[in-house]
Scaffold this motif. Structure first.
Motif, PDB file in Angstrom:
ATOM      1  N   ARG A 126     -37.152 -32.144  28.888  1.00 57.60           N
ATOM      2  CA  ARG A 126     -37.448 -33.254  27.978  1.00 57.60           C
ATOM      3  C   ARG A 126     -37.575 -32.686  26.567  1.00 57.60           C
ATOM      4  N   MET A 159     -41.856 -39.782  23.660  1.00 53.99           N
ATOM      5  CA  MET A 159     -40.613 -40.189  24.312  1.00 53.99           C
ATOM      6  C   MET A 159     -39.896 -41.299  23.542  1.00 53.99           C
ATOM      7  N   ARG A 160     -40.655 -42.212  22.943  1.00 55.48           N
ATOM      8  CA  ARG A 160     -39.974 -43.292  22.206  1.00 55.48           C
ATOM      9  C   ARG A 160     -39.306 -42.751  20.950  1.00 55.48           C
ATOM     10  N   ARG A 161     -39.871 -41.692  20.343  1.00 59.15           N
ATOM     11  CA  ARG A 161     -39.207 -41.045  19.213  1.00 59.15           C
ATOM     12  C   ARG A 161     -37.916 -40.363  19.674  1.00 59.15           C
ATOM     13  N   ASN A 162     -37.964 -39.709  20.833  1.00 59.04           N
ATOM     14  CA  ASN A 162     -36.756 -39.084  21.378  1.00 59.04           C
ATOM     15  C   ASN A 162     -35.667 -40.128  21.624  1.00 59.04           C
ATOM     16  N   ARG A 163     -36.077 -41.259  22.194  1.00 53.88           N
ATOM     17  CA  ARG A 163     -35.102 -42.332  22.459  1.00 53.88           C
ATOM     18  C   ARG A 163     -34.508 -42.856  21.155  1.00 53.88           C
ATOM     19  N   LEU A 164     -35.345 -42.971  20.126  1.00 53.11           N
ATOM     20  CA  LEU A 164     -34.871 -43.474  18.830  1.00 53.11           C
ATOM     21  C   LEU A 164     -33.832 -42.527  18.243  1.00 53.11           C
ATOM     22  N   ALA A 200     -31.896 -40.491  19.951  1.00 54.56           N
ATOM     23  CA  ALA A 200     -30.681 -40.631  20.767  1.00 54.56           C
ATOM     24  C   ALA A 200     -29.908 -41.882  20.375  1.00 54.56           C
ATOM     25  N   GLU A 201     -30.638 -42.974  20.109  1.00 54.64           N
ATOM     26  CA  GLU A 201     -29.980 -44.216  19.691  1.00 54.64           C
ATOM     27  C   GLU A 201     -29.305 -44.057  18.328  1.00 54.64           C
ATOM     28  N   ASP A 252     -45.735 -41.259  25.953  1.00 58.77           N
ATOM     29  CA  ASP A 252     -44.776 -42.308  25.587  1.00 58.77           C
ATOM     30  C   ASP A 252     -44.589 -42.366  24.073  1.00 58.77           C
TER      31      ASP A 252
END
Length: 494
Positions: A182, A202-207, A209-210, A199
């Motif tokens: 991760r 993780m939401r920063r990681n998802r952002l 990636a987006e 979380d």
């Protein structure tokens, strides 16, 4: 006449968000502070004196425009407050949670110096950005125009992630390589959930990636891919690996079973919190449940370890530190939280030896693992006193002869700090200059290393330091890389 919005520090006392009781929070890994309500955040923001020389801002490594976003919060203009906050900080909600504000912004607040109690800057910073997430104001940053140049970033910690965010906003193609499964580095696996719930990371990681950042995880540079291959694939490379090599002790039985590294212990706990299968936790090696635990060290990592052990159900938790409370490097706020939760601090104390017994002393010789290390049974504790100041100005601890005693323990956690790995050797890189401490030699403004097109930021340059400094380094390096690649593009065009 309009009501005065700010300067209410004389009539309004300092107030932190409500803290969950020690009994309640010691049973879980959730964050210990509750959220500010909107009215309370506005009230506490209104205490800011809006001073002409904002020491809070100058003592923040990112030079966040703190007075302005406090004023906007006091006026209820939260969306604008968030925009001002994120203009200088890639991860304001993370800094609001884990920065040692008592040593940085809040510790230098002007009204604190005048005896009125500092503004609760960190809690308000967290509130602003959490509100921005809840309201949907934070979206992936898609560049106005894509660029063909690519940047490879080694390390998905705060420095690497901050640089990736800034570079993607400029349109560069960004790939992050990381050894873990991760992204987040110590934000994910080194800091417990009671300080930074996962979380949030993780939401920063998802952002990211987006926004188009590519993550290559479970990737060990030097094993799964060579450093030269990364350099060949990208137009610029940023090294942001952090420092993970644990400082060790030169004492008897240093390798005794039951003596573990802080990074291994915290990583296992965080993986369990994610729901992962962790054999070393399941078999008890990295689990404090029912054990007498001794943590060695006085920094923030030691505080993370003692408070994690409490939550795992340790029988007792003691923290050894060779200086006194006033001279410890960790946050005093964290020490207070640990004491509330039942941790005992043993000041002016250092380990002299680990004494152990072979597992299964009552068993026959054939049944014993005579080739293995002894199981830890106790720590020989040496009492210290503070002597003359050393080169840093701090008093040096001196041994008190004849004051040793044995402290029983089934788990000892070494939280003595971190040192850099020997990257040139591990990666087989020639020409990458390092300092005498083993950190990578890089320019302090541009973060350029001795290799063309290769930059380095964060702890691998500074030594073990704060997340906020890594974020600053990553943002600065992104600017330097942008200038470098833009210049290279101009040269190519000419």
């Amino acid at each position: 006449m309009a009501t005065q919005t700010m300067l209410k520090f004389v009539s309004t006392p300092r107030e932190m968000p409500e803290k969950r009781s020690a009994a309640e929070r010691s049973d879980d890994f959730h964050e210990i502070y509750r959220e500010f309500a909107a009215a309370k955040a506005a009230e506490q923001s209104s205490r800011c004196s809006q001073c002409g020389v904002p020491y809070c801002q100058s003592h923040c490594p990112l030079h966040n425009n703190i007075p302005d976003w406090l004023r906007l919060t006091a006026e209820g203009r939260l969306r604008e407050a968030y925009q001002v906050s994120q203009a200088t900080n890639t991860f304001p909600e993370i800094c609001g949670r884990i920065c040692p504000q008592d040593r940085l912004c809040e510790g230098n607040c002007v009204i604190e110096q005048s005896g009125h109690g500092t503004v609760t800057i960190g809690a308000i910073e967290k509130y602003i950005t959490d509100t921005a997430w809840d309201e949907g104001w934070i979206t992936a940053a898609l560049p106005a125009q894509e660029r063909g140049e690519s940047v490879g970033i080694i390390g998905a910690g705060p420095g690497g992630l901050a640089a990736a965010d800034m570079l993607r906003r400029q349109g560069f193609q960004v790939t992050i390589y990381d050894r873990y499964d991760r992204a987040g580095g110590l934000l994910t696996y080194g800091i417990p959930g009671f300080k930074l719930e996962k979380d949030v990371v993780m939401r920063r990681n998802r952002l990211l990636a987006e926004s188009g950042v590519e993550f290559v995880l479970n990737c060990n540079v030097g094993e799964d891919i060579s450093f030269d291959a990364i350099r060949g694939k990208h137009d610029a490379v940023l090294i942001a690996t952090g420092v993970y090599k644990t400082r060790d002790l030169d004492i008897d039985n240093a390798e005794a079973a039951g003596v573990v590294r802080a990074i291994d212990y915290l990583t296992a706990s965080n993986k369990v919190d994610f729901g992962d299968d962790v054999p070393d936790f399941a078999d008890g090696e990295l689990n404090a449940k029912g054990k007498r635990v001794v943590v060695i060290g006085g920094g923030d990592t030691a505080m993370d370890c003692v408070r994690t052990a409490i939550r795992q159900g340790a029988q007792s938790v003691k923290c050894l530190y060779r200086r006194d409370r006033a001279n410890m490097p960790g946050s005093q706020r964290e020490v207070q939280n640990a004491e509330e939760e039942g941790v005992e601090f043993v000041w002016l104390s250092a380990p002299g030896a680990f004494t152990g017994h072979v597992t299964g002393v009552a068993a026959s010789a054939q049944e014993r693992d005579v080739d293995g290390p002894p199981q830890i049974a106790s720590v020989r504790i040496q009492k210290m006193r503070l002597g003359q100041p050393d080169v840093s100005g701090r008093q040096s601890p001196e041994l008190i002869d004849g004051a040793d005693y044995d402290e029983p323990a089934e788990l000892v956690i070494k939280a003595l700090g971190f040192e850099p790995e020997d990257l040139p050797r591990l990666w087989g890189v020639e020409g990458l200059e390092v300092t005498r401490w083993g950190t990578i030699k890089a320019d302090f403004q541009t973060h350029r290393t001795s290799l063309p097109g290769v930059y380095a930021v964060g702890d691998i340059v500074r030594g073990a330091s704060l997340v906020v400094w890594a974020i600053r380094d990553g943002r600065e390096a992104a600017e330097a890389i942008t200038d470098f690649l833009s210049g290279a593009a101009r040269v190519a065009a000419e």
